[in-house]
Design an enzyme around this catalytic site. Structure first.
Site, PDB file in Angstrom:
ATOM      1  N   ASN A 133     -19.086  -6.594 -19.960  1.00 29.94           N
ATOM      2  CA  ASN A 133     -18.326  -7.439 -19.038  1.00 29.94           C
ATOM      3  C   ASN A 133     -18.202  -8.844 -19.597  1.00 29.94           C
ATOM      4  O   ASN A 133     -19.094  -9.328 -20.296  1.00 29.94           O
ATOM      5  CB  ASN A 133     -19.017  -7.489 -17.664  1.00 29.94           C
ATOM      6  CG  ASN A 133     -18.098  -8.057 -16.608  1.00 29.94           C
ATOM      7  OD1 ASN A 133     -16.956  -7.643 -16.474  1.00 29.94           O
ATOM      8  ND2 ASN A 133     -18.587  -9.036 -15.857  1.00 29.94           N
ATOM      9  N   ARG A 134     -17.066  -9.488 -19.285  1.00 28.87           N
ATOM     10  CA  ARG A 134     -16.827 -10.856 -19.732  1.00 28.87           C
ATOM     11  C   ARG A 134     -17.976 -11.763 -19.289  1.00 28.87           C
ATOM     12  O   ARG A 134     -18.529 -12.511 -20.086  1.00 28.87           O
ATOM     13  CB  ARG A 134     -15.498 -11.343 -19.137  1.00 28.87           C
ATOM     14  CG  ARG A 134     -15.186 -12.786 -19.414  1.00 28.87           C
ATOM     15  CD  ARG A 134     -13.864 -13.170 -18.804  1.00 28.87           C
ATOM     16  NE  ARG A 134     -13.847 -13.027 -17.353  1.00 28.87           N
ATOM     17  CZ  ARG A 134     -12.810 -13.333 -16.588  1.00 28.87           C
ATOM     18  NH1 ARG A 134     -11.684 -13.770 -17.134  1.00 28.87           N
ATOM     19  NH2 ARG A 134     -12.865 -13.175 -15.274  1.00 28.87           N
ATOM     20  N   SER A 156       0.816  -1.222   0.000  1.00 27.96           N
ATOM     21  CA  SER A 156       0.000   0.000   0.000  1.00 27.96           C
ATOM     22  C   SER A 156       0.853   1.277   0.000  1.00 27.96           C
ATOM     23  O   SER A 156       1.859   1.374   0.696  1.00 27.96           O
ATOM     24  CB  SER A 156      -0.900   0.004   1.232  1.00 27.96           C
ATOM     25  OG  SER A 156      -1.573   1.241   1.311  1.00 27.96           O
ATOM     26  N   GLY A 189     -16.419  -3.827 -17.247  1.00 24.56           N
ATOM     27  CA  GLY A 189     -16.290  -4.476 -15.948  1.00 24.56           C
ATOM     28  C   GLY A 189     -17.596  -4.448 -15.181  1.00 24.56           C
ATOM     29  O   GLY A 189     -18.516  -3.675 -15.514  1.00 24.56           O
ATOM     30  N   ALA A 190     -17.695  -5.311 -14.187  1.00 26.84           N
ATOM     31  CA  ALA A 190     -18.909  -5.360 -13.358  1.00 26.84           C
ATOM     32  C   ALA A 190     -18.564  -5.798 -11.934  1.00 26.84           C
ATOM     33  O   ALA A 190     -19.414  -6.309 -11.220  1.00 26.84           O
ATOM     34  CB  ALA A 190     -19.935  -6.311 -13.974  1.00 26.84           C
ATOM     35  N   LYS A 226     -13.502  -5.164   2.406  1.00 26.67           N
ATOM     36  CA  LYS A 226     -14.341  -4.004   2.075  1.00 26.67           C
ATOM     37  C   LYS A 226     -15.838  -4.265   2.236  1.00 26.67           C
ATOM     38  O   LYS A 226     -16.606  -3.354   2.523  1.00 26.67           O
ATOM     39  CB  LYS A 226     -14.040  -3.530   0.642  1.00 26.67           C
ATOM     40  CG  LYS A 226     -12.676  -2.890   0.519  1.00 26.67           C
ATOM     41  CD  LYS A 226     -12.327  -2.540  -0.898  1.00 26.67           C
ATOM     42  CE  LYS A 226     -12.952  -1.231  -1.300  1.00 26.67           C
ATOM     43  NZ  LYS A 226     -12.363  -0.696  -2.550  1.00 26.67           N
ATOM     44  N   THR A 286      -9.082  -2.284   2.795  1.00 29.22           N
ATOM     45  CA  THR A 286      -8.884  -2.787   1.432  1.00 29.22           C
ATOM     46  C   THR A 286      -9.153  -4.291   1.383  1.00 29.22           C
ATOM     47  O   THR A 286      -9.601  -4.880   2.372  1.00 29.22           O
ATOM     48  CB  THR A 286      -7.491  -2.365   0.887  1.00 29.22           C
ATOM     49  OG1 THR A 286      -7.425  -2.725  -0.487  1.00 29.22           O
ATOM     50  CG2 THR A 286      -6.342  -3.031   1.629  1.00 29.22           C
ATOM     51  N   ASP A 305     -14.469   5.544  -3.090  1.00 31.36           N
ATOM     52  CA  ASP A 305     -14.091   5.076  -4.437  1.00 31.36           C
ATOM     53  C   ASP A 305     -14.740   5.947  -5.525  1.00 31.36           C
ATOM     54  O   ASP A 305     -14.076   6.422  -6.437  1.00 31.36           O
ATOM     55  CB  ASP A 305     -14.537   3.627  -4.655  1.00 31.36           C
ATOM     56  CG  ASP A 305     -13.722   2.640  -3.842  1.00 31.36           C
ATOM     57  OD1 ASP A 305     -12.650   3.018  -3.354  1.00 31.36           O
ATOM     58  OD2 ASP A 305     -14.165   1.488  -3.692  1.00 31.36           O
ATOM     59  N   GLY A 344     -16.359  -4.775  -8.095  1.00 29.73           N
ATOM     60  CA  GLY A 344     -16.516  -3.744  -7.065  1.00 29.73           C
ATOM     61  C   GLY A 344     -16.231  -2.340  -7.582  1.00 29.73           C
ATOM     62  O   GLY A 344     -16.997  -1.404  -7.302  1.00 29.73           O
TER      63      GLY A 344
HETATM   64  P1  ATR Z   1     -12.449  -4.798  -8.508  1.00 24.34           P
HETATM   65  O1  ATR Z   1     -12.802  -4.737  -7.069  1.00 24.34           O
HETATM   66  O2  ATR Z   1     -11.102  -4.190  -8.836  1.00 24.34           O
HETATM   67  O3  ATR Z   1     -13.518  -4.257  -9.370  1.00 24.34           O
HETATM   68  P2  ATR Z   1     -13.328  -7.432  -9.126  1.00 24.34           P
HETATM   69  O4  ATR Z   1     -14.552  -7.155  -8.324  1.00 24.34           O
HETATM   70  O5  ATR Z   1     -12.624  -8.732  -8.929  1.00 24.34           O
HETATM   71  O6  ATR Z   1     -12.222  -6.324  -8.865  1.00 24.34           O
HETATM   72  O7  ATR Z   1     -13.699  -7.253 -10.680  1.00 24.34           O
HETATM   73  C1  ATR Z   1     -12.784  -7.547 -11.684  1.00 24.34           C
HETATM   74  C2  ATR Z   1     -13.395  -7.191 -13.050  1.00 24.34           C
HETATM   75  O8  ATR Z   1     -12.420  -7.465 -14.055  1.00 24.34           O
HETATM   76  C3  ATR Z   1     -14.612  -8.027 -13.403  1.00 24.34           C
HETATM   77  O9  ATR Z   1     -15.484  -7.269 -14.193  1.00 24.34           O
HETATM   78  C4  ATR Z   1     -13.996  -9.181 -14.210  1.00 24.34           C
HETATM   79  O10 ATR Z   1     -14.858  -9.789 -15.144  1.00 24.34           O
HETATM   80  P3  ATR Z   1     -15.803 -11.030 -14.719  1.00 24.34           P
HETATM   81  O11 ATR Z   1     -16.995 -10.431 -14.037  1.00 24.34           O
HETATM   82  O12 ATR Z   1     -16.141 -11.704 -16.001  1.00 24.34           O
HETATM   83  O13 ATR Z   1     -14.969 -11.882 -13.794  1.00 24.34           O
HETATM   84  C5  ATR Z   1     -12.939  -8.416 -14.979  1.00 24.34           C
HETATM   85  N1  ATR Z   1     -11.869  -9.307 -15.441  1.00 24.34           N
HETATM   86  C6  ATR Z   1     -10.902  -9.855 -14.690  1.00 24.34           C
HETATM   87  N2  ATR Z   1     -10.084 -10.615 -15.465  1.00 24.34           N
HETATM   88  C7  ATR Z   1     -10.571 -10.558 -16.737  1.00 24.34           C
HETATM   89  C8  ATR Z   1     -10.176 -11.100 -17.989  1.00 24.34           C
HETATM   90  N3  ATR Z   1      -9.098 -11.870 -18.103  1.00 24.34           N
HETATM   91  N4  ATR Z   1     -10.905 -10.791 -19.085  1.00 24.34           N
HETATM   92  C9  ATR Z   1     -11.991  -9.992 -18.991  1.00 24.34           C
HETATM   93  N5  ATR Z   1     -12.424  -9.436 -17.828  1.00 24.34           N
HETATM   94  C10 ATR Z   1     -11.729  -9.711 -16.716  1.00 24.34           C
END
Ligand code: ATR
Length: 280
Positions: A158-159, A23, A134-135, A74, A70, A110, A137
């Site tokens: 999102n994936r 950190s 992304g989806a 969280k 962290t 955040d 946190g």
């Molecule tokens: P944070 O708190 O930083 O948001 P998280 O909650 O783990 O971390 O979210 C990670 C994000 O990155 C998610 O949207 C994840 O997609 P999935 O919901 O499909 O898991 C995305 N992510 C992580 N690795 C990935 C990859 N190799 N390809 C595409 N998306 C990815």
């Protein structure tokens, strides 16, 4: 290195996480306390998941004034807190805790950290069409904060489509007037593309196809390490305006500092220390 005037009256702040050794906050926040003449120090506390319930009674005993939270605490810290800010309640996530006479109060900085970093860069979000990748946190915190900024519409990609659907439902409940589309099938034009996935951390991978990047007028990546992620490298190559995640990191810390002290944070000092720490 400046001297910390540690004495019998020094207030203690800190961060809990597992791990926390990486950190930047201890250096940044301690320097900020010094800069405004506050007799306070900020320390890292490595707390494994199964010891979280011991933390608040111990912190109360030690008279800890406030702390950051962290990964992985969280969300799991919520039941141990006595009060939540509206943002923390909406998100179900806390990254800042303040000791109050009535107990521990949780906040999430955040979203506000992200918005303040854009404002600092001169970006006006009002009326803008946004594509958010992304989806998880971070995506949840940032999309909720964007919804408060009068944006025109939000597309989520999102994936895992189900997770984006779930986030979209949450957004619709909290902000029924915000037009939201999940995993759009065509490429549209966007004012801002924001990467909230972890793809690109450590300089590996780009979260989206080149054609999608090209459709955006501005690209924001919340990744700050490396300062130029592969996504931002591509945006630069295409001549698109860009912003990395350093500002969000800074302004999250600024917001925490202001919650704890009730005073304006020495932003320039914090930014200098952050840059120095990152370049070590
Ligand atoms: P944070 O708190 O930083 O948001 P998280 O909650 O783990 O971390 O979210 C990670 C994000 O990155 C998610 O949207 C994840 O997609 P999935 O919901 O499909 O898991 C995305 N992510 C992580 N690795 C990935 C990859 N190799 N390809 C595409 N998306 C990815």
């Amino acid at each position: 290195m400046e001297t910390i005037p540690i004495d019998g009256k020094t207030k203690i702040y800190g961060i809990i996480g597992h791990p926390v050794s990486h950190s930047f906050s201890p250096k940044m926040q301690t320097a900020a306390f010094q800069a405004i003449g506050e007799n306070a120090i900020y320390l890292p506390f490595d707390i494994p998941e199964n010891r979280l319930s011991d933390v608040l009674p111990a912190f109360r005993l030690l008279n800890i004034q406030g702390f950051n939270v962290t990964v992985p605490h969280k969300e799991t810290i919520l039941p141990f807190l006595d009060e939540l800010s509206p943002e923390a309640k909406k998100l179900g996530s806390v990254n800042t805790v303040l000791a109050t006479p009535g107990g521990w109060k949780g906040f999430s900085t955040d979203g506000t950290g992200f918005i303040r970093s854009l404002q600092h860069a001169g970006v006006d979000l009002s009326g803008k069409k946004v594509l958010l990748l992304g989806a998880g946190g971070s995506a949840k915190a940032i999309s909720m904060a964007l919804a408060e900024e009068n944006i025109l519409g939000l597309h989520l990609r999102n994936r895992t489509a189900q997770k984006a659907e779930r986030l979209s439902v949450l957004l619709q409940q909290a902000y029924p007037l915000l037009p939201t589309v999940v995993n759009p099938s065509t490429i549209e034009e966007y004012d801002i593309l924001i990467n909230c996935t972890s793809v690109g951390m450590g300089g590996k991978g780009c979260p989206v196809e080149k054609e999608v990047i090209r459709s955006a007028k501005m690209v924001v990546d919340i990744i700050y390490n490396p300062p130029l992620s592969p996504l931002l490298e591509l945006a630069i190559h295409m001549g698109i305006q860009f912003l990395n995640g350093l500002g969000m990191l800074l302004y999250q810390g600024v917001a925490s500092f202001e919650i704890w002290t009730g005073r304006s944070a020495p932003i320039e000092k914090m930014e200098t220390v952050l840059h120095q720490t990152l370049s070590i």
